[in-house]
Design a protein around this motif. Structure first.
Motif, PDB file in Angstrom:
ATOM      1  N   GLU A   1      27.812  25.100  36.907  1.00 20.37           N
ATOM      2  CA  GLU A   1      27.261  26.447  36.986  1.00 20.37           C
ATOM      3  C   GLU A   1      26.230  26.592  38.096  1.00 20.37           C
ATOM      4  O   GLU A   1      25.657  27.670  38.265  1.00 20.37           O
TER       5      GLU A   1
ATOM      6  N   ARG B   1      24.910  27.406  41.647  1.00 20.95           N
ATOM      7  CA  ARG B   1      25.419  28.308  42.670  1.00 20.95           C
ATOM      8  C   ARG B   1      24.434  28.369  43.840  1.00 20.95           C
ATOM      9  O   ARG B   1      23.228  28.184  43.655  1.00 20.95           O
TER      10      ARG B   1
ATOM     11  N   GLN C   1      30.382  33.738  38.641  1.00 18.72           N
ATOM     12  CA  GLN C   1      31.307  32.843  37.939  1.00 18.72           C
ATOM     13  C   GLN C   1      31.782  31.720  38.857  1.00 18.72           C
ATOM     14  O   GLN C   1      31.960  30.585  38.422  1.00 18.72           O
ATOM     15  N   LYS C   2      31.987  32.059  40.133  1.00 21.75           N
ATOM     16  CA  LYS C   2      32.415  31.083  41.124  1.00 21.75           C
ATOM     17  C   LYS C   2      31.528  31.231  42.363  1.00 21.75           C
ATOM     18  O   LYS C   2      30.839  32.238  42.516  1.00 21.75           O
TER      19      LYS C   2
ATOM     20  N   GLU D   1      33.976  31.631  47.744  1.00 19.53           N
ATOM     21  CA  GLU D   1      35.282  31.535  47.101  1.00 19.53           C
ATOM     22  C   GLU D   1      35.703  32.901  46.567  1.00 19.53           C
ATOM     23  O   GLU D   1      36.854  33.310  46.717  1.00 19.53           O
ATOM     24  N   MET D   2      34.756  33.617  45.974  1.00 20.19           N
ATOM     25  CA  MET D   2      35.061  34.945  45.442  1.00 20.19           C
ATOM     26  C   MET D   2      35.385  35.935  46.558  1.00 20.19           C
ATOM     27  O   MET D   2      36.165  36.869  46.367  1.00 20.19           O
TER      28      MET D   2
ATOM     29  N   GLU E   1      39.189  28.687  49.749  1.00 17.56           N
ATOM     30  CA  GLU E   1      39.543  28.309  48.386  1.00 17.56           C
ATOM     31  C   GLU E   1      39.065  26.890  48.084  1.00 17.56           C
ATOM     32  O   GLU E   1      38.869  26.086  48.998  1.00 17.56           O
ATOM     33  N   ARG E   2      38.885  26.607  46.818  1.00 10.95           N
ATOM     34  CA  ARG E   2      38.578  25.241  46.404  1.00 10.95           C
ATOM     35  C   ARG E   2      39.771  24.353  46.732  1.00 10.95           C
ATOM     36  O   ARG E   2      40.911  24.660  46.398  1.00 10.95           O
TER      37      ARG E   2
ATOM     38  N   GLN F   1      38.525  25.591  37.221  1.00  5.59           N
ATOM     39  CA  GLN F   1      38.763  26.848  37.940  1.00  5.59           C
ATOM     40  C   GLN F   1      38.883  28.032  36.993  1.00  5.59           C
ATOM     41  O   GLN F   1      38.566  29.165  37.356  1.00  5.59           O
TER      42      GLN F   1
ATOM     43  N   GLY G   1      37.269  28.108  34.097  1.00  8.79           N
ATOM     44  CA  GLY G   1      36.075  28.148  33.261  1.00  8.79           C
ATOM     45  C   GLY G   1      36.237  27.467  31.919  1.00  8.79           C
ATOM     46  O   GLY G   1      35.471  27.733  30.985  1.00  8.79           O
TER      47      GLY G   1
END
Length: 252
Positions: free
Chosen positions: A28, A30, A199-200, A204-205, A210-211, A243, A245
């Motif tokens: 979590e 960020r 959340q991400k 990425e959002m 991308e991961r 990915q 959650g």
């Protein structure tokens, strides 16, 4: 016995709640930019973050880091001006189709966050020969990054957000902050309470990147050699859960 009190030997295992807390902080955490609140950070809480950073591992136990707390708005403004200059320069480095997207991204919280913290590295702290740095000279820099990560995870556990600002000229920042020439700036961090955690990761959002699939960056025994085995499958399953959650609730 000389009466000296020895520290209690740490337990080998974490209890389930403690283990869950460690992984929660990791997943979590960020990089916070635009959601800082003006609420001040309590001194005891900030002290815990700096203490956590100071207890990071370091090559040869050299502890090469220093910590500079920046709270004065006029000092922050000078750093922010340096960021704006570098940010405009950086935009021109991207291809045209990505340039506008880059300009639209919020990439710092220098003025909004109540605390800015600089972590540096003094590469001469333990003399010219350091245990573990005899052949990899950059280990002191890596050690200082460990201090950053310690602080970041501790901050998440304390409900605080951290943003790492790296878009400015290091020489100019050192001049503004009076940092000696022989000291390396590792991280300029923005710290404070936030309205929310995404959340991400924001990039990425924003579909910037991308991961990476973990099986594509996994090697066995030789670089580029892959295997389809139980470890590979478990990693793929755990990444899928992360990915979506589901890692904390289903994997731990």
């Amino acid at each position: 016995m000389d009466g000296t009190t020895l520290p209690i030997q740490p337990e080998i295992d974490f209890c389930e709640n403690d283990r869950h807390g460690v992984y929660r902080a990791i997943f979590e955490r960020r990089d916070v930019r635009g959601q800082f609140k003006p609420d001040p950070v309590e001194d005891d809480k900030l002290a815990r973050l700096i203490t956590a950073a100071h207890y990071a591992p370091s090559v040869g136990f050299m502890q090469p880091w220093d910590f500079m707390v920046v709270k004065q708005q006029e000092v922050k403004q000078k750093v922010h001006d340096l960021f704006k200059t570098a940010h405009n320069e950086a935009a021109d480095m991207f291809e045209e189709e990505r340039r506008e997207t880059y300009r639209s991204l919020k990439l710092e919280g220098i003025l909004e966050s109540p605390v800015n913290l600089v972590i540096t590295c003094d590469r001469s702290r333990s003399g010219p020969v350091v245990v573990g740095r005899t052949h990899q000279k950059t280990m002191d820099l890596y050690s200082s990054v460990c201090a950053v990560q310690n602080l970041w995870l501790a901050a998440r556990a304390e409900g605080l957000g951290v943003g790492w600002v790296s878009i400015f000229n290091e020489k100019a920042v050192k001049e503004v902050l009076g940092i000696p020439k022989n000291i390396t700036v590792i991280a300029y961090l923005c710290i404070g309470y936030v309205s929310h955690f995404y959340q991400k990761p924001e990039l990425e959002m924003a579909n910037w990147r991308e991961r990476l699939a973990i099986e594509d960056i996994l090697h066995f025994d030789q670089w580029g050699q892959s295997e389809q085995n139980s470890l590979t499958q478990t990693l793929k399953d755990q990444q899928a859960a992360a990915q979506e959650g589901r890692f904390l609730s289903e994997i731990l």
